[in-house]
Scaffold this motif. Sequence first.
Motif, PDB file in Angstrom:
ATOM      1  N   UNK A 161     -91.718  18.269 -51.159  1.00 46.65           N
ATOM      2  CA  UNK A 161     -92.943  17.998 -50.416  1.00 46.65           C
ATOM      3  C   UNK A 161     -92.776  17.877 -48.923  1.00 46.65           C
ATOM      4  N   UNK A 162     -91.653  18.347 -48.384  1.00 47.67           N
ATOM      5  CA  UNK A 162     -91.399  18.242 -46.944  1.00 47.67           C
ATOM      6  C   UNK A 162     -91.444  19.619 -46.290  1.00 47.67           C
ATOM      7  N   UNK A 163     -91.556  19.626 -44.976  1.00 50.93           N
ATOM      8  CA  UNK A 163     -91.528  20.878 -44.223  1.00 50.93           C
ATOM      9  C   UNK A 163     -90.124  21.461 -44.229  1.00 50.93           C
ATOM     10  N   UNK A 164     -90.049  22.786 -44.081  1.00 49.64           N
ATOM     11  CA  UNK A 164     -88.756  23.433 -43.908  1.00 49.64           C
ATOM     12  C   UNK A 164     -88.145  23.125 -42.561  1.00 49.64           C
ATOM     13  N   UNK A 165     -88.922  22.523 -41.679  1.00 50.92           N
ATOM     14  CA  UNK A 165     -88.455  22.161 -40.333  1.00 50.92           C
ATOM     15  C   UNK A 165     -87.694  20.846 -40.416  1.00 50.92           C
ATOM     16  N   UNK A 166     -86.398  20.926 -40.690  1.00 51.54           N
ATOM     17  CA  UNK A 166     -85.604  19.720 -40.854  1.00 51.54           C
ATOM     18  C   UNK A 166     -84.219  19.937 -40.269  1.00 51.54           C
ATOM     19  N   UNK A 167     -83.762  19.045 -39.435  1.00 50.90           N
ATOM     20  CA  UNK A 167     -82.423  19.069 -38.853  1.00 50.90           C
ATOM     21  C   UNK A 167     -82.157  20.341 -38.042  1.00 50.90           C
ATOM     22  N   UNK A 168     -83.214  20.963 -37.549  1.00 59.33           N
ATOM     23  CA  UNK A 168     -83.045  22.163 -36.734  1.00 59.33           C
ATOM     24  C   UNK A 168     -83.084  23.463 -37.516  1.00 59.33           C
ATOM     25  N   UNK A 169     -83.517  23.429 -38.772  1.00 55.14           N
ATOM     26  CA  UNK A 169     -83.500  24.623 -39.614  1.00 55.14           C
ATOM     27  C   UNK A 169     -84.321  25.762 -39.029  1.00 55.14           C
ATOM     28  N   UNK A 170     -85.494  25.449 -38.471  1.00 53.32           N
ATOM     29  CA  UNK A 170     -86.370  26.510 -37.969  1.00 53.32           C
ATOM     30  C   UNK A 170     -85.840  27.145 -36.689  1.00 53.32           C
ATOM     31  N   UNK A 171     -84.900  26.499 -36.034  1.00 55.86           N
ATOM     32  CA  UNK A 171     -84.261  27.092 -34.850  1.00 55.86           C
ATOM     33  C   UNK A 171     -82.993  27.838 -35.225  1.00 55.86           C
ATOM     34  N   UNK A 172     -82.159  27.230 -36.076  1.00 51.54           N
ATOM     35  CA  UNK A 172     -80.847  27.798 -36.377  1.00 51.54           C
ATOM     36  C   UNK A 172     -80.894  28.937 -37.387  1.00 51.54           C
ATOM     37  N   UNK A 173     -81.630  28.760 -38.494  1.00 51.84           N
ATOM     38  CA  UNK A 173     -81.569  29.748 -39.575  1.00 51.84           C
ATOM     39  C   UNK A 173     -82.067  31.129 -39.157  1.00 51.84           C
ATOM     40  N   UNK A 175     -81.839  32.529 -36.333  1.00 48.38           N
ATOM     41  CA  UNK A 175     -80.839  33.141 -35.462  1.00 48.38           C
ATOM     42  C   UNK A 175     -79.662  33.692 -36.252  1.00 48.38           C
ATOM     43  N   UNK A 176     -79.431  33.146 -37.445  1.00 50.28           N
ATOM     44  CA  UNK A 176     -78.297  33.579 -38.255  1.00 50.28           C
ATOM     45  C   UNK A 176     -78.691  34.712 -39.201  1.00 50.28           C
ATOM     46  N   UNK A 177     -79.831  34.578 -39.884  1.00 52.09           N
ATOM     47  CA  UNK A 177     -80.177  35.578 -40.900  1.00 52.09           C
ATOM     48  C   UNK A 177     -81.469  36.337 -40.592  1.00 52.09           C
ATOM     49  N   UNK A 178     -82.153  36.017 -39.502  1.00 60.58           N
ATOM     50  CA  UNK A 178     -83.392  36.711 -39.157  1.00 60.58           C
ATOM     51  C   UNK A 178     -84.624  35.916 -39.532  1.00 60.58           C
ATOM     52  N   UNK A 198     -73.794  36.886 -47.770  1.00 59.04           N
ATOM     53  CA  UNK A 198     -72.823  37.767 -47.116  1.00 59.04           C
ATOM     54  C   UNK A 198     -73.526  38.936 -46.446  1.00 59.04           C
ATOM     55  N   UNK A 199     -74.477  39.550 -47.150  1.00 59.63           N
ATOM     56  CA  UNK A 199     -75.186  40.714 -46.595  1.00 59.63           C
ATOM     57  C   UNK A 199     -76.041  40.326 -45.397  1.00 59.63           C
ATOM     58  N   UNK A 200     -76.569  39.103 -45.387  1.00 60.27           N
ATOM     59  CA  UNK A 200     -77.465  38.669 -44.314  1.00 60.27           C
ATOM     60  C   UNK A 200     -76.734  38.047 -43.136  1.00 60.27           C
ATOM     61  N   UNK A 201     -75.417  37.887 -43.245  1.00 54.98           N
ATOM     62  CA  UNK A 201     -74.658  37.332 -42.133  1.00 54.98           C
ATOM     63  C   UNK A 201     -74.497  35.824 -42.160  1.00 54.98           C
ATOM     64  N   UNK A 202     -74.954  35.176 -43.215  1.00 56.04           N
ATOM     65  CA  UNK A 202     -74.754  33.726 -43.322  1.00 56.04           C
ATOM     66  C   UNK A 202     -73.284  33.428 -43.564  1.00 56.04           C
ATOM     67  N   UNK A 203     -72.663  34.199 -44.462  1.00 54.23           N
ATOM     68  CA  UNK A 203     -71.239  34.051 -44.737  1.00 54.23           C
ATOM     69  C   UNK A 203     -70.455  35.116 -43.989  1.00 54.23           C
ATOM     70  N   UNK A 204     -69.304  34.704 -43.463  1.00 59.14           N
ATOM     71  CA  UNK A 204     -68.397  35.659 -42.834  1.00 59.14           C
ATOM     72  C   UNK A 204     -67.556  36.384 -43.869  1.00 59.14           C
ATOM     73  N   UNK A 205     -67.300  35.721 -44.998  1.00 58.62           N
ATOM     74  CA  UNK A 205     -66.525  36.331 -46.084  1.00 58.62           C
ATOM     75  C   UNK A 205     -66.706  35.489 -47.330  1.00 58.62           C
TER      76      UNK A 205
END
Length: 284
Positions: A161-173, A175-178, A198-205
């Motif tokens: 029941x909370x927003x996805x905007x938590x701990x900087x998620x809407x700024x950081x995520x 930038x990492x996966x689009x 991996x395909x989206x760039x979240x994981x380096x390997x």
Amino acid sequence: MKHYMAAGNPMQAQFSAKGSHAARHFAWHFDHGVGTVTLNRPERKNPLTFESYAELRDLFHSLKFATDVKAVVITGAGDNFCSGGDVHEIIGPLTQMSMPELLEFTRMTGELVKTLRNCPQPVIGAIDGICAGAGAMMALACDLRLGTAETRTAFLFTRVGLAGADMGACALLPRVIGQGRASELLFTGRAMTATEGLAWGFFNALHDRTDLLPRAQALARELAEGPTFAHGMTKTMLQQEWAMTIEQAVEAEAQAQAICMQTQDFRRAYEAFSAKQKPVFGGD
């Protein structure tokens, strides 16, 4: 950027070693310049508590002044990284708090992300199994992330029941996966598979479970043996340039690189190249 403090510097008392840190709410191991944080409540999938949030925040803040820690690995005990905030020890009490108290909590959790991003050491996440909620945000705040085929990463705030905007998620995520992929995960709360990550760039390997932590620590040691002042500069610029125009970024990097060209590590690299040897960096 990563500091250097010579043995005879009068500021030594303000810049102290942290390898001997005595952790209370997670395990801390230090070896050859690499600190390893292990969230160690495997029977509960390594959830966070009020106490572990605060101690992790304080540890990563103190690493700004550490003379010995050159790189950090974060992992979880057992077959999981972190299931997020403990349902009974955090979620339950939060439902009884006033608005000012809730704001103090959300600011504290956000401080953990900020200290992870602002410490000068490269931080590597070794992420297996469940990586959810605040655990997913800790992983996102790392500089590099290694996973396994079994890793499932979920920003599941909307599921409670909370927003996805938590701990900087809407700024950081984004930038990492689009933006589009981030929007999907933050609106639905569904788990991102390891293959997607991996395909989206979240994981380096991705690595086998048995190899995950050794590979993360080997990568951390490689970074720790490198030009750590320059690594700190790279991390600083990666962070600061998000808010810059291209013109500002190019000028900022010109200044940053000119500073690095004054280091002994730059001279060591040239001399080693000339002698056809591998450079031994000192971080100064």
